[in-house]
Motif scaffolding. Structure first.
Motif, PDB file in Angstrom:
ATOM      1  N   UNK A 152       1.633  31.888  32.970  1.00  0.00           N
ATOM      2  CA  UNK A 152       2.881  31.950  33.959  1.00  0.00           C
ATOM      3  C   UNK A 152       2.421  30.918  34.925  1.00  0.00           C
ATOM      4  N   UNK A 153       3.187  29.622  34.628  1.00  0.00           N
ATOM      5  CA  UNK A 153       3.302  28.596  35.576  1.00  0.00           C
ATOM      6  C   UNK A 153       4.006  28.705  37.049  1.00  0.00           C
ATOM      7  N   UNK A 154       4.688  29.663  36.910  1.00  0.00           N
ATOM      8  CA  UNK A 154       5.298  30.225  38.479  1.00  0.00           C
ATOM      9  C   UNK A 154       4.423  30.940  39.044  1.00  0.00           C
ATOM     10  N   UNK A 155       3.130  31.342  38.872  1.00  0.00           N
ATOM     11  CA  UNK A 155       2.286  31.840  39.771  1.00  0.00           C
ATOM     12  C   UNK A 155       1.118  30.947  39.941  1.00  0.00           C
ATOM     13  N   UNK A 156       1.011  29.872  39.348  1.00  0.00           N
ATOM     14  CA  UNK A 156       0.034  28.819  39.692  1.00  0.00           C
ATOM     15  C   UNK A 156       0.000  27.644  40.653  1.00  0.00           C
ATOM     16  N   UNK A 234       9.258  28.345  55.410  1.00  0.00           N
ATOM     17  CA  UNK A 234       9.516  28.552  54.054  1.00  0.00           C
ATOM     18  C   UNK A 234      10.021  27.364  53.222  1.00  0.00           C
ATOM     19  N   UNK A 235      10.645  26.416  53.941  1.00  0.00           N
ATOM     20  CA  UNK A 235      11.412  25.245  53.209  1.00  0.00           C
ATOM     21  C   UNK A 235      10.226  24.248  53.080  1.00  0.00           C
ATOM     22  N   UNK A 236       9.086  24.291  53.837  1.00  0.00           N
ATOM     23  CA  UNK A 236       8.041  23.309  53.398  1.00  0.00           C
ATOM     24  C   UNK A 236       7.239  24.077  52.416  1.00  0.00           C
ATOM     25  N   UNK A 237       7.007  25.545  52.316  1.00  0.00           N
ATOM     26  CA  UNK A 237       6.535  26.133  51.069  1.00  0.00           C
ATOM     27  C   UNK A 237       7.123  25.863  49.934  1.00  0.00           C
ATOM     28  N   UNK A 238       8.536  25.880  50.029  1.00  0.00           N
ATOM     29  CA  UNK A 238       9.576  25.701  49.002  1.00  0.00           C
ATOM     30  C   UNK A 238       9.317  24.585  48.355  1.00  0.00           C
ATOM     31  N   UNK A 239       9.314  23.539  49.189  1.00  0.00           N
ATOM     32  CA  UNK A 239       9.302  21.903  48.624  1.00  0.00           C
ATOM     33  C   UNK A 239       7.754  21.754  47.936  1.00  0.00           C
ATOM     34  N   UNK A 240       6.738  22.461  48.455  1.00  0.00           N
ATOM     35  CA  UNK A 240       5.325  22.229  47.813  1.00  0.00           C
ATOM     36  C   UNK A 240       5.533  22.860  46.589  1.00  0.00           C
ATOM     37  N   UNK A 241       6.015  24.146  46.255  1.00  0.00           N
ATOM     38  CA  UNK A 241       6.083  25.168  45.293  1.00  0.00           C
ATOM     39  C   UNK A 241       7.176  24.393  44.005  1.00  0.00           C
ATOM     40  N   UNK A 242       8.155  23.864  44.372  1.00  0.00           N
ATOM     41  CA  UNK A 242       8.909  23.031  43.501  1.00  0.00           C
ATOM     42  C   UNK A 242       8.379  21.736  42.937  1.00  0.00           C
ATOM     43  N   UNK A 243       7.544  21.024  43.675  1.00  0.00           N
ATOM     44  CA  UNK A 243       6.970  19.933  43.320  1.00  0.00           C
ATOM     45  C   UNK A 243       5.798  20.216  42.318  1.00  0.00           C
ATOM     46  N   UNK A 244       4.849  21.361  42.523  1.00  0.00           N
ATOM     47  CA  UNK A 244       3.861  21.628  41.593  1.00  0.00           C
ATOM     48  C   UNK A 244       4.526  22.314  40.352  1.00  0.00           C
ATOM     49  N   UNK A 245       5.878  22.935  40.259  1.00  0.00           N
ATOM     50  CA  UNK A 245       6.633  23.314  39.325  1.00  0.00           C
ATOM     51  C   UNK A 245       6.826  22.387  38.123  1.00  0.00           C
ATOM     52  N   UNK A 246       7.457  21.259  38.895  1.00  0.00           N
ATOM     53  CA  UNK A 246       7.692  20.233  38.017  1.00  0.00           C
ATOM     54  C   UNK A 246       6.627  19.451  37.504  1.00  0.00           C
ATOM     55  N   UNK A 248       3.505  20.908  36.511  1.00  0.00           N
ATOM     56  CA  UNK A 248       3.016  22.154  35.695  1.00  0.00           C
ATOM     57  C   UNK A 248       4.008  22.324  34.255  1.00  0.00           C
ATOM     58  N   UNK A 249       5.259  22.050  34.630  1.00  0.00           N
ATOM     59  CA  UNK A 249       6.233  21.994  33.141  1.00  0.00           C
ATOM     60  C   UNK A 249       5.735  20.845  32.214  1.00  0.00           C
ATOM     61  N   UNK A 250       5.340  20.047  32.718  1.00  0.00           N
ATOM     62  CA  UNK A 250       5.074  18.942  32.020  1.00  0.00           C
ATOM     63  C   UNK A 250       3.530  18.819  31.609  1.00  0.00           C
ATOM     64  N   UNK A 251       2.707  19.696  32.119  1.00  0.00           N
ATOM     65  CA  UNK A 251       1.075  19.554  31.729  1.00  0.00           C
ATOM     66  C   UNK A 251       0.565  20.292  30.772  1.00  0.00           C
ATOM     67  N   UNK A 252      -0.160  19.607  29.995  1.00  0.00           N
ATOM     68  CA  UNK A 252      -0.590  20.516  28.939  1.00  0.00           C
ATOM     69  C   UNK A 252      -2.010  21.370  29.230  1.00  0.00           C
ATOM     70  N   UNK A 253      -2.165  22.343  28.419  1.00  0.00           N
ATOM     71  CA  UNK A 253      -3.310  23.220  28.763  1.00  0.00           C
ATOM     72  C   UNK A 253      -4.520  22.855  27.927  1.00  0.00           C
ATOM     73  N   UNK A 254      -5.600  23.454  28.252  1.00  0.00           N
ATOM     74  CA  UNK A 254      -6.846  23.416  27.453  1.00  0.00           C
ATOM     75  C   UNK A 254      -7.367  24.578  27.068  1.00  0.00           C
ATOM     76  N   UNK A 255      -6.261  25.450  26.295  1.00  0.00           N
ATOM     77  CA  UNK A 255      -6.714  26.876  26.240  1.00  0.00           C
ATOM     78  C   UNK A 255      -7.438  27.008  24.808  1.00  0.00           C
ATOM     79  N   UNK A 256      -7.242  26.268  23.954  1.00  0.00           N
ATOM     80  CA  UNK A 256      -7.463  26.007  22.205  1.00  0.00           C
ATOM     81  C   UNK A 256      -8.746  25.220  22.289  1.00  0.00           C
TER      82      UNK A 256
END
Length: 439
Positions: A152-156, A234-246, A248-256
């Motif tokens: 769940x990338x939205x909690x990472x 909260x706007x500063x937290x929201x900006x940091x959160x949005x940047x990390x989401x972008x 993480x959406x393109x980051x590969x995992x190392x799960x396998x």
């Protein structure tokens, strides 16, 4: 017959041989023909290019071509006349009968064969192995799935401590807003908006968390200052959160990392449409290997077999694992993949076997001769030079720069689930409010 005097006896035995080693005395076979069985499975054009050693069409049967080059050099070192035949498979036992290259060695049609992996122990009753001249690997090759596929990338973006601190701050802000509303309500008795209700304060705080506006606002300076601080923080937290989401959406995992994890994932398993893949999946009887076999070659329906070009294209699209000799796959990947697409390539071994070795007919008189010659070729560096020239290693990752990638429903699954929960809870609250109103 060629004879070599061993020595003479003069009260005691005197050995006059210049060399006592069998190989040193019999290193010259004086033009005797030695035949190699070459396995070709990718293309019939290998029959034309292999004996000419023209380095053309290396995407087809490159292992067999390297084996022939080194074997021909070994024949020259022992003064043998090179001969070659072709076989369509390495050799497997079906109904007690051997096929392919192993059958050529067993029946005396060939003196040595192409590198083969020591997987089927039944071959040891027919052939002996000398040395490895063209190492190759048989692996599942795939791109690691996106991080959103396994987590769940939205909690990472934030750590657990940050999330806990954020919740505590929200409750503290809600309490402060409630006190501010009550203070303003006491000063302005005619106000219809500020009642000091905790529900209104919580709604205002949640509006700030989600960067939305709210119709309920303080009217006096202390409350507005408090509201500005809340929205700014909260706007500063929201900006940091949005940047990390972008990111993480393109980051590969190392799960396998192993075969069990690959089997348990939702990645499609497939294999190169060549002869050996019709046999190797049946060599193991444990549950993990059998599960892989059922996914690739089910009892009903069409098996998951593709050409290298088709398999590599599906690897590029993602969520697809392709089982093949890796050299041909990597050569095609070098030709078709973008640089950023090479960074998440992963291999998983299915066979868990040693490096392949050159087979020779069991009890052949040339076993020691060829074994020593192959070792001399390896120690001189010729084998390493040929392997480096003709084999393609795993493509390196030269850049990890992000590029545009579309976001699908799989990436947004946690958000969609949260929306469904919200709709269900709001519908339940609506039903309760209607019931209370009617009562």
């Amino acid at each position: 017959m060629v004879t070599t005097p061993r020595g003479f006896y003069n009260g005691s035995y005197v050995d006059i041989r210049p060399h006592r080693e069998l190989f040193r005395r019999r290193g010259d076979v004086m033009g005797h023909p030695l035949t190699m069985s070459n396995v070709i499975q990718d293309s019939n054009s290998t029959q034309y290019h292999l004996p000419r050693e023209d380095a053309l069409e290396l995407n087809y049967d490159v292992t067999s071509k390297i084996c022939w080059m080194i074997a021909r050099l070994a024949f020259e070192m022992v003064n043998a006349t090179p001969r070659y035949i072709f076989s369509y498979r390495w050799g497997y036992q079906v109904d007690g009968q051997w096929s392919g290259m192993i059958n050529d060695l067993k029946n005396g049609k060939a003196d040595l064969g192409t590198n083969c992996i020591v997987t089927d122990t039944r071959r040891l009753s027919v052939v002996s192995y000398t040395d490895s001249v063209a190492p190759y690997r048989v692996r599942f090759i795939f791109r690691q799935p996106p991080l959103a596929y396994v987590a769940n990338i939205f909690s990472l973006p934030f750590s657990s401590n940050v999330w806990i601190a954020l919740v505590i701050c929200c409750f503290a802000s809600t309490a402060a807003v409630v006190l501010g509303f009550k203070w303003e309500a006491n000063l302005d008795k005619d106000s219809q908006y500020l009642t000091g209700n905790i529900g209104d304060a919580l709604l205002l705080t949640m509006s700030a968390v989600s960067q939305q506006g709210c119709v309920i606002e303080p009217r006096r300076a202390p409350g507005r200052i408090m509201l500005v601080v809340l929205f700014t923080t909260l706007m500063a937290l929201y900006a940091a959160y949005s940047a990390n989401i972008v990111v993480l959406l393109q980051a590969p995992s190392n799960s396998i990392r192993n075969l069990a994890q690959l089997t348990a994932s939702k990645i499609t398993l497939a294999a190169n449409d060549v002869d050996y893949n019709r046999f190797v999946f049946n060599l193991y009887k444990d549950p993990v290997h059998q599960s892989v076999n059922k996914k690739i070659n089910p009892d009903k329906g069409k098996g998951q077999f593709y050409t290298i070009d088709e398999g590599v294209e599906k690897i590029r699209e993602g969520l697809f694992a392709f089982h093949s000799i890796v050299e041909g796959v990597y050569r095609r990947i070098e030709q078709t993949f973008l640089e950023m697409e090479k960074c998440d390539l992963t291999e998983v071994d299915f066979l868990s076997s040693f490096d392949p070795f050159v087979p020779v007919k069991k009890d052949s008189p040339y076993i020691e001769l060829l074994r020593v010659t192959f070792k001399q070729i390896r120690e001189s560096g010729i084998r390493a030079a040929l392997n480096k020239r003709y084999q393609v290693p795993k493509p390196p990752c030269h850049t990890k720069s992000a590029a545009f990638s579309s976001v699908g429903l799989l990436d947004l699954q946690p958000v969609l689930v949260l929306m469904l929960y919200g709709i269900a809870i709001s519908t339940a609250i609506l039903a309760v409010e209607v019931a209370v109103f009617n009562m």
